[in-house]
Scaffold this motif. Structure first.
Motif: not given
Length: 278
Positions: A43-67
């Motif tokens: 089990f691990q936690f990842n703190l992620m930062q996306s930059v210019d990700a080509k996610v639909p509807y311009d959800a390109h830059n996001d700071t998210y926590l991944e479990m």
């Protein structure tokens, strides 16, 4: 959104998974009836930062926590993660006041273990009944089911390879809801290529998902019948921590056509990751 290699950090079987990738130390061999001898969990936690990700509807830059989690118990192999978007509640985040989470659950059943026999042939070391379920915050619920294998590839080691049929339960009201629509080929890998004297190491890891034949959805002017997500990551690993950078190529992300209603869904995105391992 598995491969197996020996990591050499200690004498027990270790496993680490990144965006769908599994590592384990032992090859499949269940002819003695002991299907639990390769068991592990993590089990691990990842703190992620996306930059210019080509996610639909311009959800390109996001700071998210991944479990992220996974393991093996007998004939069952499991990988999964839950992403919590806009973890710092920032107005500048592209996910702010939008979708809150995304979850991927990927259980597989070892056919070698199920039949307690060696089904390996050539570079294929183990066969699986493979599944994936994706769940989005707002009206996304889809399933993949197919055949998978662990394949021994020169330099890369064991790579997970799967071919799935795609069933759409919910898809934001799109025309393929409640239908089988298309297929996906996926592969993933992790190759440690430099070891440090303290036991840490550098790894090239990633995955490739290729969706095709989604003809039920491709005639609405917004969607495509094919898509690619190709992640290439360079990571430093220790026993408890990992730091990495990933370059990801998108084409028609989530089967949405590039710059047709859903914004830019083709091109290059970047990911920065800090991980703590339990």
């Amino acid at each position: 959104m598995a491969s197996t290699v020996s990591l050499g950090l200690n004498k027990t079987i270790l496993a680490f998974i990144f965006s769908g990738l599994t590592f384990a130390a032992s090859a499949a061999d269940y002819k003695d009836g002991d299907t639990h001898k390769n068991d592990y969990k993590w089990f691990q936690f990842n703190l992620m930062q996306s930059v210019d990700a080509k996610v639909p509807y311009d959800a390109h830059n996001d700071t998210y926590l991944e479990m992220e989690f996974g393991g093996r118990s007998g004939i069952f192999d499991l990988y999964g993660y839950v992403d919590i978007f806009d973890i710092f509640d920032r107005k500048q985040d592209d996910r702010h006041d939008s979708d809150n989470f995304f979850a991927k659950i990927s259980p597989r059943v070892s056919l070698d273990g199920l039949f307690e026999t060696d089904l390996s042939v050539g570079p294929i070391e183990e066969w699986y009944l493979s599944t994936v379920t994706n769940i989005g915050d707002r009206e996304l619920f889809e399933h993949y089911i197919g055949l998978g294998a662990d394949v021994n590839v020169p330099w890369f080691g064991k790579m997970g390879m799967n071919v799935y049929a795609h069933y759409v339960r919910e898809n934001y009201g799109a025309a393929n809801e409640g239908k089988w629509d298309g297929y996906m080929f996926s592969t993933n890998w992790s190759t440690p290529f430099y070891n440090f004297s303290n036991g840490s190491y550098l790894s090239y890891q990633g995955y490739l998902d290729y969706q095709f034949g989604a003809n039920e959805i491709s005639n609405d002017g917004l969607h495509s019948n094919n898509a690619i997500e190709w992640y290439n990551g360079l990571y430093w690993h220790s026993e408890r921590y990992a730091i990495g950078y990933g370059l990801k190529y998108f084409r028609n992300m989530a089967l949405t056509q590039n710059e047709v209603g859903a914004g830019k869904t083709t091109g290059i995105g970047h990911y920065f990751d800090v991980t703590y391992k339990f």
